[in-house]
Motif scaffolding. Structure first.
Motif, PDB file in Angstrom:
ATOM      1  N   THR A 121       6.744  -8.073   5.334  1.00  0.00           N
ATOM      2  CA  THR A 121       6.101  -8.965   4.421  1.00  0.00           C
ATOM      3  C   THR A 121       6.645 -10.355   4.779  1.00  0.00           C
ATOM      4  O   THR A 121       7.598 -10.643   5.468  1.00  0.00           O
ATOM      5  N   ILE A 255       4.438   1.002   6.145  1.00  0.00           N
ATOM      6  CA  ILE A 255       4.074   0.469   4.866  1.00  0.00           C
ATOM      7  C   ILE A 255       3.887   1.600   3.798  1.00  0.00           C
ATOM      8  O   ILE A 255       4.499   1.406   2.750  1.00  0.00           O
ATOM      9  N   ILE A 276      -3.299  -2.081  -1.319  1.00  0.00           N
ATOM     10  CA  ILE A 276      -1.969  -3.031  -0.566  1.00  0.00           C
ATOM     11  C   ILE A 276      -3.037  -3.937   0.147  1.00  0.00           C
ATOM     12  O   ILE A 276      -3.897  -3.562   1.262  1.00  0.00           O
ATOM     13  N   LEU A 278      -3.469  -6.523   3.038  1.00  0.00           N
ATOM     14  CA  LEU A 278      -2.359  -6.553   4.220  1.00  0.00           C
ATOM     15  C   LEU A 278      -3.024  -7.934   5.257  1.00  0.00           C
ATOM     16  O   LEU A 278      -4.185  -8.308   4.731  1.00  0.00           O
ATOM     17  N   VAL A 287       2.613  -7.094   4.549  1.00  0.00           N
ATOM     18  CA  VAL A 287       1.941  -7.051   3.013  1.00  0.00           C
ATOM     19  C   VAL A 287       1.968  -8.321   2.562  1.00  0.00           C
ATOM     20  O   VAL A 287       2.800  -9.045   2.658  1.00  0.00           O
ATOM     21  N   TYR A 290       0.867  -6.133  -3.415  1.00  0.00           N
ATOM     22  CA  TYR A 290       0.295  -4.789  -4.034  1.00  0.00           C
ATOM     23  C   TYR A 290      -0.513  -5.253  -5.288  1.00  0.00           C
ATOM     24  O   TYR A 290      -0.273  -6.005  -5.969  1.00  0.00           O
TER      25      TYR A 290
END
Ligand code: AMP
Ligand code: GLY
Length: 423
Positions: A121, A255, A276, A278, A287, A290
């Protein structure tokens, strides 16, 4: 089974459409629902966060399963509320418990989770009103654009991307000191800007096992060519052409697997969808965020491609037997185009009659901000209706959606004519 869906958008109409196809579903209720769900289920006028009213409804209608559409009730702990109630604890709730819903409820919590479990991330630091000066200093170490994120839920408006350092400092102060997003911005995550193309990956989990659903890409900006203000989503496509098997394998290994094992290691009970967000940076997925629910309008292209009985999947999630399910996906491409009220995502008028819905052929109209009034379908929100179609490719599917949209009308109707333009 008697099933209750919470929510009122295109996502929830799509859930209802899919659930009514299941022989396992005896009665379906939607709270509060919309004009689309009213045609295939029973709408009940209850807010998704009125837990007392939901409890009464569940007991009165002998509901066996509750499917939670939006994030608010999950972040407020609806699943825990059922588990802690003797009369409700046997009822299946599809959606994570409060502790796990923090993955969407707090950006800082999500970033800490990703760092703890080595999930790729953007680099970040978080700040509050007490160390705002350190925030300014951190901004000075970064190069533009600057990404500022309100920690809490801000109805999709809490992310600012700014090119100017001074403006970034001013906005940081607005968020932390002047409560620009209320409580949601009492903490702010500042993160590295990631340059790439976005896509969304959807995972079903029972907390132990997981199944990956098709990828989708949504188009968030109001204007063509991805310009103008952010919206909830103006259209979506599935699958995503640049998500090759090799790239999907990276998503799963780097992930999805560490996310599911991280939930277990951290004792975060999770029954439901993990969405998720992305970004593809070079050839690698990172990422962005969420969400603890399905996306809207991504649901309108992902669920139509799912060939399985959705209720059977939900039962397996509740019973922690998701490993026994084989997911079957329609190979065709699905696209959806969202019709919105003129002015959205800023001020817009409601109550406009929508005509032509009954003339649609070869597409599925999923109602969103639309309700029944004296037997007519009228607009009741910014995003009004998503027109989903199948095709052998994007072009063929989109052609059907756009041909059907020609037959639809409401005063000041607007939609993007370039969904899928970048693929
Ligand atoms: P979020 O609410 O976290 O989904 O952020 C809203 C949008 O901001 C995302 O869909 C991205 O387009 C953009 N965004 C968020 N974080 C970043 C980042 N670190 N780098 C680049 N764009 C970002
Ligand atoms: N379409 C983006 C979302 O549902 O958050």
């Amino acid at each position: 089974m008697n099933i209750l869906i919470l929510g009122s958008g295109g996502r929830e109409h799509t859930f209802a459409w899919k659930i009514t196809q299941s022989p396992l579903c005896k009665s379906l209720y939607v709270a509060p629902g919309n004009s689309g769900t009213a045609q295939i289920a029973t709408n009940v006028d209850i807010s998704v966060t009125d837990f007392e009213a939901i409890k009464s409804l569940v007991l009165e209608k002998r509901i066996d399963m509750v499917v939670v559409g939006p994030e608010d009730p999950l972040v407020q702990g609806i699943h825990d509320c059922f588990l802690n109630d003797e009369a409700l604890k046997h009822i299946a709730v599809i959606g994570p418990e409060k502790a796990a819903a923090e993955l969407e409820g707090s950006k800082e919590f999500a970033k800490e989770f990703m760092y703890r479990h080595n999930i790729p991330t953007a680099a970040y630091k978080s700040f509050n009103a007490l160390n705002v000066e350190e925030g300014y200093a951190f901004l000075e170490t970064l190069s533009p654009p600057y990404v500022l994120k309100a920690d809490g839920l801000a109805a999709g408006k809490g992310v600012l991307i700014l090119n100017d350092l001074q403006e970034a400092k001013t906005e940081l102060k607005n968020m932390l000191v002047d409560a620009k997003f209320g409580d949601a911005s009492s903490k702010v995550v500042i993160e590295e800007f990631l340059d790439g193309i976005e896509l969304s990956c959807f995972v079903l989990t029972d907390g132990k096992n997981y199944k990956i659903l098709p990828t989708a890409k949504d188009y968030k900006r109001i204007g063509e060519g991805d310009t103008g203000l952010n919206t909830g989503g103006m259209g979506a496509v599935s699958p995503v052409s640049f998500a090759t098997p090799e790239f999907l394998n990276k998503i799963e290994e780097r992930i999805v697997k560490p996310t599911i094992s991280g939930l277990q290691k951290d004792n975060l009970p999770y029954n439901g969808f993990v969405f998720i967000g992305l970004i593809k940076v070079g050839d690698d997925p990172k990422v962005i965020e969420y969400n603890v629910r399905m996306g809207d309008p991504e649901t309108e292209v992902v669920l139509p491609r799912l060939k399985n009985d959705l209720v059977e999947i939900f039962q397996a999630i509740a019973n922690q037997t998701l490993d026994n399910i084989d997911i079957n996906i329609d190979e065709r491409t699905a696209t959806t185009v969202m019709l919105v009220s003129g002015g959205y995502p800023e001020a817009y008028e409601k109550g406009k009659e929508i005509s032509g819905v009954e003339t649609i052929t070869n597409s599925i109209p999923f109602h969103a901000g639309a309700k029944l009034e004296n037997g007519k379908i009228v607009t009741s929100g910014g995003r009004v209706m998503a027109i989903t179609s199948f095709g052998n490719d994007y072009e063929e599917a989109l052609k059907k959606s756009y041909q059907n949209i020609e037959k639809l009308h409401f005063d000041k109707m607007y939609y993007r004519k370039d969904i899928g333009f970048d693929l």
